[in-house]
Write an enzyme that holds these catalytic residues in place. Structure first.
Site, PDB file in Angstrom:
ATOM      1  N   ASP A  92     -35.500  19.817 -36.185  1.00 55.60           N
ATOM      2  CA  ASP A  92     -36.911  20.093 -36.459  1.00 55.60           C
ATOM      3  C   ASP A  92     -37.105  21.597 -36.653  1.00 55.60           C
ATOM      4  O   ASP A  92     -37.719  22.040 -37.629  1.00 55.60           O
ATOM      5  CB  ASP A  92     -37.763  19.604 -35.275  1.00 55.60           C
ATOM      6  CG  ASP A  92     -39.241  19.883 -35.482  1.00 55.60           C
ATOM      7  OD1 ASP A  92     -39.726  19.600 -36.586  1.00 55.60           O
ATOM      8  OD2 ASP A  92     -39.882  20.390 -34.553  1.00 55.60           O
ATOM      9  N   ASP A 140     -28.564  28.904 -31.519  1.00 59.04           N
ATOM     10  CA  ASP A 140     -29.145  30.256 -31.606  1.00 59.04           C
ATOM     11  C   ASP A 140     -28.450  31.071 -32.695  1.00 59.04           C
ATOM     12  O   ASP A 140     -29.087  31.760 -33.494  1.00 59.04           O
ATOM     13  CB  ASP A 140     -29.110  30.972 -30.237  1.00 59.04           C
ATOM     14  CG  ASP A 140     -27.780  30.841 -29.512  1.00 59.04           C
ATOM     15  OD1 ASP A 140     -26.891  30.098 -29.983  1.00 59.04           O
ATOM     16  OD2 ASP A 140     -27.608  31.500 -28.462  1.00 59.04           O
ATOM     17  N   ASP A 185     -37.569  23.894 -40.480  1.00 60.13           N
ATOM     18  CA  ASP A 185     -38.727  24.735 -40.814  1.00 60.13           C
ATOM     19  C   ASP A 185     -38.257  26.150 -41.138  1.00 60.13           C
ATOM     20  O   ASP A 185     -38.733  26.775 -42.080  1.00 60.13           O
ATOM     21  CB  ASP A 185     -39.719  24.807 -39.637  1.00 60.13           C
ATOM     22  CG  ASP A 185     -40.871  23.818 -39.788  1.00 60.13           C
ATOM     23  OD1 ASP A 185     -40.639  22.743 -40.369  1.00 60.13           O
ATOM     24  OD2 ASP A 185     -41.989  24.123 -39.325  1.00 60.13           O
ATOM     25  N   TYR A 230     -37.079  14.095 -27.974  1.00 58.87           N
ATOM     26  CA  TYR A 230     -38.312  13.521 -28.521  1.00 58.87           C
ATOM     27  C   TYR A 230     -38.634  12.174 -27.875  1.00 58.87           C
ATOM     28  O   TYR A 230     -39.791  11.804 -27.748  1.00 58.87           O
ATOM     29  CB  TYR A 230     -38.176  13.304 -30.030  1.00 58.87           C
ATOM     30  CG  TYR A 230     -38.602  14.461 -30.895  1.00 58.87           C
ATOM     31  CD1 TYR A 230     -37.956  15.687 -30.808  1.00 58.87           C
ATOM     32  CD2 TYR A 230     -39.645  14.320 -31.805  1.00 58.87           C
ATOM     33  CE1 TYR A 230     -38.338  16.742 -31.608  1.00 58.87           C
ATOM     34  CE2 TYR A 230     -40.027  15.376 -32.617  1.00 58.87           C
ATOM     35  CZ  TYR A 230     -39.363  16.580 -32.513  1.00 58.87           C
ATOM     36  OH  TYR A 230     -39.749  17.616 -33.304  1.00 58.87           O
TER      37      TYR A 230
HETATM   38  C1  IPM Z   1     -41.433  16.985 -38.650  1.00 62.01           C
HETATM   39  C2  IPM Z   1     -42.678  17.204 -37.841  1.00 62.01           C
HETATM   40  C3  IPM Z   1     -42.755  16.129 -36.757  1.00 62.01           C
HETATM   41  C4  IPM Z   1     -41.546  16.316 -35.864  1.00 62.01           C
HETATM   42  C5  IPM Z   1     -44.058  16.134 -35.964  1.00 62.01           C
HETATM   43  C6  IPM Z   1     -45.270  16.012 -36.859  1.00 62.01           C
HETATM   44  C7  IPM Z   1     -44.061  15.068 -34.901  1.00 62.01           C
HETATM   45  O1  IPM Z   1     -42.699  18.494 -37.314  1.00 62.01           O
HETATM   46  O2  IPM Z   1     -41.297  15.903 -39.246  1.00 62.01           O
HETATM   47  O3  IPM Z   1     -40.589  17.893 -38.700  1.00 62.01           O
HETATM   48  O4  IPM Z   1     -41.568  17.146 -34.933  1.00 62.01           O
HETATM   49  O5  IPM Z   1     -40.556  15.625 -36.076  1.00 62.01           O
HETATM   50 MG    MG Z   2     -41.129  19.735 -38.016  1.00 57.48          MG
END
Ligand code: IPM
Ligand code: MG
Length: 371
Positions: A245, A221, A249, A142
């Site tokens: 990240d 993975d 999700d 990042y």
């Molecule tokens: C998160 C989001 C952020 C990230 C974005 C909005 C930059 O996806 O907080 O997980 O990738 O860290």
């Molecule tokens: Mg995210």
């Protein structure tokens, strides 16, 4: 207690869900005799529109000066669909994380019993899931060197980590594991990446300080697969920025809705609390977005301020809303409540925990005065 809270509503549904979290905090202040002073600040697409800068200096100084930051969401389709945009809303959040040194991102993932049927996964796979993801937040790809060749045909994103960066979050993850089920899984790609090999070496060296914690290693993975196959095998997951990240999700669907996942981003001096869902632009202004992740982020904020009892009441209020189906359409297709009504219910529960039963019966019969 008196606390200064900087509120950054942000983009999309951010303002709507943050308003409900604020309601919950005001209810806590009222019930437990605290004073919370809120100052609002801009960040993201709305800040670009107003000032040209996704993180105005004024926002940064308010954040530095306050005791905690409550943040909504960031992002707007007009930037997502334009790969040539030089200024992007997300730069605001990334810069804020970096400037404030918010290196440790904690994302709790829980399967609520009352929601198990909402999960795309089978009951027997997810029952008992309770994971705490520790994602490194200010390093890795990042924040590495980014380059695009002059002819626009080669792009480069560098990824680096130092032992210090790994150690500081690893200590926190080990300590969290000690307070929980004493298991830590490092998720990496050590069969391919040099940075991952440094993570493994560093975490292995630290493990000796935490003999009561069992340490496992998993390639990312495989971890992505295991999270779906048997999520309840995990306790604390420790991982670097990009992997964290992605898998957070993925993990968020276990509980039945991404609208339930809160997070804390903590540094030495400052801390920021935000739902992990994005700005959900399709729902903006419709009063339909799930505010529970934002409210649970407010609970994490209270914990950070040392208000454990108050945080527990907020969490109980959220559990109650789920149990009673006082939830938005992502969780309750039949009889959905609006974002603000869910917020009203939570605030009311916090203030009137004693006479709950009667009130809840009335809510079910549609006779309550609060809903
Ligand atoms: C998160 C989001 C952020 C990230 C974005 C909005 C930059 O996806 O907080 O997980 O990738 O860290
Ligand atoms: Mg995210």
């Amino acid at each position: 207690m008196k606390a200064n809270i900087t509120v950054i509503p942000g983009d999309g549904i951010g303002p709507e869900v943050t308003a409900q979290a604020k309601k919950a905090l005001l209810a806590v202040a009222d019930t437990f005799d605290h004073t919370f002073l809120f100052k609002e600040a801009a960040m993201g697409a709305c800040a670009i529109d107003a000032t040209g800068n996704p993180l105005p200096e004024e926002t940064l100084s308010l954040c530095r000066a306050g005791d905690a930051i409550l943040f909504g969401a960031i992002g707007d389709p007009k930037y997502d669909n334009d790969p040539n945009a030089k200024v992007r809303p997300e730069q605001g959040l990334l810069r804020l994380r970096k400037e404030l040194g918010l290196f440790c991102n904690v994302r709790p993932v829980k399967a609520y019993d009352a929601l198990i049927e909402n999960s795309p996964l089978k009951r027997e796979r997810i029952e008992g899931t309770d994971i705490s993801i520790y994602r490194e937040l200010t390093g890795g790809i990042y924040f590495g060197i980014k380059e695009l060749s002059d002819d626009g045909k080669i792009a480069f994103d560098g990824c680096s980590y130092t032992v210090e960066e790994i150690e500081r979050i690893a200590h926190l993850a080990f300590q969290a594991a000690q307070q929980r089920r004493k298991k830590l899984t490092l998720v990496d790609k050590a069969n391919v990446l040099e940075t991952s090999r440094l993570w493994r070496k560093t975490v292995t060296a630290l493990a000796g300080n935490y003999p009561d914690v069992q340490v496992d290693f998993l390639f990312v993975d495989n971890a992505a697969m295991q999270l779906i196959l048997q999520p309840n095998q995990f306790d604390v997951i420790l991982t670097e920025n990009l992997f964290g990240d992605i898998i957070s999700d993925e993990a968020s669907v276990i509980g039945g809705s991404i609208g339930l996942l809160a997070s804390a981003s903590v540094g030495k001096e400052n801390a920021l609390f935000e739902p992990i869902h994005g700005s959900f632009p399709q729902a903006k202004g419709k009063d339909i977005a799930n505010p529970l992740a934002s409210i649970l982020s407010a609970a994490m904020l209270l914990q950070h301020l040392g208000l454990e009892k108050e945080a527990a009441v907020v969490e109980r209020a959220v559990e109650k809303s789920i149990e009673l189906g006082i939830t938005t359409e992502d969780l309750n297709k039949e009889n959905p409540f609006s974002t603000s009504k869910v917020g009203d219910f939570i605030a009311d529960y916090i203030q009137n925990q004693e006479d709950t039963d009667l009130n809840f019966q009335n809510i079910h019969m549609g006779q309550s005065t609060i809903i």
